[in-house]
Design an enzyme around this catalytic site. Sequence first.
Site, PDB file in Angstrom:
ATOM      1  N   CYS A 155      49.539 -11.363  54.402  1.00 49.28           N
ATOM      2  CA  CYS A 155      48.963 -11.867  55.703  1.00 49.28           C
ATOM      3  C   CYS A 155      47.688 -12.767  55.720  1.00 49.28           C
ATOM      4  O   CYS A 155      47.411 -13.329  56.958  1.00 49.28           O
ATOM      5  CB  CYS A 155      48.357 -10.441  56.456  1.00 49.28           C
ATOM      6  SG  CYS A 155      47.292  -9.418  55.528  1.00 49.28           S
ATOM      7  N   HIS A 249      42.113 -11.342  60.463  1.00 47.81           N
ATOM      8  CA  HIS A 249      41.425 -11.976  59.210  1.00 47.81           C
ATOM      9  C   HIS A 249      40.863 -13.365  59.780  1.00 47.81           C
ATOM     10  O   HIS A 249      41.539 -14.256  60.467  1.00 47.81           O
ATOM     11  CB  HIS A 249      42.456 -12.094  58.149  1.00 47.81           C
ATOM     12  CG  HIS A 249      43.029 -11.379  57.570  1.00 47.81           C
ATOM     13  ND1 HIS A 249      42.526  -9.820  57.750  1.00 47.81           N
ATOM     14  CD2 HIS A 249      44.207 -11.121  56.693  1.00 47.81           C
ATOM     15  CE1 HIS A 249      43.380  -8.994  56.935  1.00 47.81           C
ATOM     16  NE2 HIS A 249      44.432  -9.781  56.483  1.00 47.81           N
TER      17      HIS A 249
HETATM   18  N1  NAP Z   1      48.507  -4.282  56.722  1.00 56.35           N
HETATM   19  C1  NAP Z   1      48.607  -5.298  56.781  1.00 56.35           C
HETATM   20  O1  NAP Z   1      47.762  -6.222  57.680  1.00 56.35           O
HETATM   21  C2  NAP Z   1      49.922  -5.992  56.068  1.00 56.35           C
HETATM   22  C3  NAP Z   1      50.131  -7.453  56.451  1.00 56.35           C
HETATM   23  C4  NAP Z   1      51.095  -7.930  55.665  1.00 56.35           C
HETATM   24  C5  NAP Z   1      51.992  -7.443  54.854  1.00 56.35           C
HETATM   25  N2  NAP Z   1      51.359  -6.385  54.448  1.00 56.35           N
HETATM   26  C6  NAP Z   1      52.422  -5.484  53.524  1.00 56.35           C
HETATM   27  O2  NAP Z   1      53.156  -4.600  54.488  1.00 56.35           O
HETATM   28  C7  NAP Z   1      53.621  -3.530  53.573  1.00 56.35           C
HETATM   29  C8  NAP Z   1      53.238  -1.986  54.387  1.00 56.35           C
HETATM   30  O3  NAP Z   1      51.709  -2.200  54.781  1.00 56.35           O
HETATM   31  P1  NAP Z   1      50.988  -1.044  55.616  1.00 56.35           P
HETATM   32  O4  NAP Z   1      49.657  -1.735  55.747  1.00 56.35           O
HETATM   33  O5  NAP Z   1      51.860  -0.860  56.533  1.00 56.35           O
HETATM   34  O6  NAP Z   1      50.911   0.080  54.581  1.00 56.35           O
HETATM   35  P2  NAP Z   1      50.667   1.659  55.024  1.00 56.35           P
HETATM   36  O7  NAP Z   1      49.868   1.788  56.234  1.00 56.35           O
HETATM   37  O8  NAP Z   1      50.217   2.394  53.615  1.00 56.35           O
HETATM   38  O9  NAP Z   1      52.166   2.274  55.269  1.00 56.35           O
HETATM   39  C9  NAP Z   1      52.866   2.565  54.133  1.00 56.35           C
HETATM   40  C10 NAP Z   1      54.390   2.876  54.583  1.00 56.35           C
HETATM   41  O10 NAP Z   1      55.111   2.980  53.642  1.00 56.35           O
HETATM   42  C11 NAP Z   1      55.798   4.288  53.688  1.00 56.35           C
HETATM   43  N3  NAP Z   1      56.129   5.047  52.079  1.00 56.35           N
HETATM   44  C12 NAP Z   1      55.153   5.192  51.389  1.00 56.35           C
HETATM   45  N4  NAP Z   1      55.887   5.947  50.148  1.00 56.35           N
HETATM   46  C13 NAP Z   1      57.669   5.592  50.398  1.00 56.35           C
HETATM   47  C14 NAP Z   1      58.586   5.597  49.577  1.00 56.35           C
HETATM   48  N5  NAP Z   1      58.256   6.221  48.316  1.00 56.35           N
HETATM   49  N6  NAP Z   1      59.793   5.332  50.424  1.00 56.35           N
HETATM   50  C15 NAP Z   1      59.694   4.872  51.626  1.00 56.35           C
HETATM   51  N7  NAP Z   1      58.549   4.819  52.234  1.00 56.35           N
HETATM   52  C16 NAP Z   1      57.478   4.952  51.578  1.00 56.35           C
HETATM   53  C17 NAP Z   1      54.653   5.367  54.094  1.00 56.35           C
HETATM   54  O11 NAP Z   1      55.345   6.251  54.662  1.00 56.35           O
HETATM   55  P3  NAP Z   1      54.567   7.791  54.762  1.00 56.35           P
HETATM   56  O12 NAP Z   1      53.944   7.740  56.099  1.00 56.35           O
HETATM   57  O13 NAP Z   1      55.624   8.881  54.867  1.00 56.35           O
HETATM   58  O14 NAP Z   1      53.715   8.028  53.558  1.00 56.35           O
HETATM   59  C18 NAP Z   1      54.236   4.261  55.334  1.00 56.35           C
HETATM   60  O15 NAP Z   1      55.277   4.215  56.502  1.00 56.35           O
HETATM   61  C19 NAP Z   1      52.854  -3.593  52.221  1.00 56.35           C
HETATM   62  O16 NAP Z   1      53.782  -4.274  51.418  1.00 56.35           O
HETATM   63  C20 NAP Z   1      51.807  -4.686  52.608  1.00 56.35           C
HETATM   64  O17 NAP Z   1      51.423  -5.453  51.256  1.00 56.35           O
HETATM   65  C21 NAP Z   1      50.494  -5.444  55.246  1.00 56.35           C
END
Ligand code: NAP
Length: 359
Positions: A155, A249
């Site tokens: 991001c 950001h």
């Molecule tokens: N946040 C940002 O601004 C942003 C921007 C660009 C890219 N990203 C990328 O997008 C991805 C998600 O980020 P996020 O911020 O949304 O993270 P997050 O809020 O921590 O969400 C993680 C997700 O992954 C699931 N998960 C965890 N362990 C799992 C497993 N073993 N199998 C299947 N699902 C699983 C979680 O499910 P449960 O609820 O069941 O634990 C939840 O739905 C990451 O790779 C991050 O680097 C994030």
Amino acid sequence: MLKAAIVGATGIVGQQFLVALNKHPWISIAALAASERSAGRSYREAITDPKSGALRWFCEEPPVEEVMELPVQNAIEMDTDGINLIFSAVESEQAKILEPAFAAKMPVISTASAFRYETDVPVLIPGVNSEHARLIEKQRKGRRWQGFITTQPNCTTTGLAITLKPIYQNFGIRAVVMTSMQSLSGAGRSPGVLGLDIIDNVIPFIVGEEEKVQRATQKILGALERGSISPAAFNVSCTCTRVNVKEGHTEAVFVSTAEKCSVEDVIKAMKKYASVLSDSGLPSAPQQMIVIHDDPFRPQPRLDRTTEDGMATVVGRVRPDGVLPNGIKYVLVSHNTKMGAAKGAVLVAELLIKEGYIR
Ligand SMILES: NC(=O)c1ccc[n+]([C@@H]2O[C@H](COP(=O)([O-])OP(=O)(O)OC[C@H]3O[C@@H](n4cnc5c(N)ncnc54)[C@H](OP(=O)(O)O)[C@@H]3O)[C@@H](O)[C@H]2O)c1
């Protein structure tokens, strides 16, 4: 109407996917998946805190009622019958396992970094490097997949690459120096950033972030030649910090251009480039990729992150820099979970549908 599954649907980016696909004209949400912890519950139950009973919904828009009673499946055993494409929003370790298994059968558009630097995987920003989608053919052939993986930039790179594109195209770039002030939502929900760690504070380090920005910027602005990407030949040096902002950001960018150019030249180039997607017909495309302010107190995350529904990079304080050779500097704000993640990924899906990669 194409049917999509959202993997990682309960997380911060997953929730933004629900919003981005709500009433989408081309894509409907047909399945939701997350970890074993959430599996077997309705989406509403899965995002409800078991102790307090509070709904853990992070978007500024209200929860998407149409999908709140859909069951959440365990991603590793998700039923993909009838699904046309997958949006993946899980952490990199899970993405490494899940995404290739899905991609063997269908398109995967991922916000995770697991495959971002593989030479046959494009990091797409429509309007910046749409032509990199051609790598998909090579990937499918080489990996013998029916589907494929495309990834979003991290991001922090998104707004940087979008604003560097017109500068690079018009004047060339020798070097980029950037300091980011990144929002809390960028760290995800788990582990996320603890309230007591960030109140009254700035955290001067985000693990792995600076390397990601440096590599991804060069790849996105690189040229696709004879089936592979030659990274853009300029160095990016950055310092990435976490600040007490919920979403959006902010980045202070210093660019040393190859050809001398004035502030007016840069603003003109950005404005001309900004409408690159305005006639694309892609439902999530912004009319303006870049919006420029001349008020020196803009951009600010609170005021500017939702410009064009979070799909525009908002730029201000464009001015000469007297330290770098041919130096120009500016400040940008980019919505990290919309253009920088979920809605940006939906825009990529729309481009790939239009170009026939997703049917
Ligand atoms: N946040 C940002 O601004 C942003 C921007 C660009 C890219 N990203 C990328 O997008 C991805 C998600 O980020 P996020 O911020 O949304 O993270 P997050 O809020 O921590 O969400 C993680 C997700 O992954 C699931 N998960 C965890 N362990 C799992 C497993 N073993 N199998 C299947 N699902 C699983 C979680 O499910 P449960 O609820 O069941 O634990 C939840 O739905 C990451 O790779 C991050 O680097 C994030």
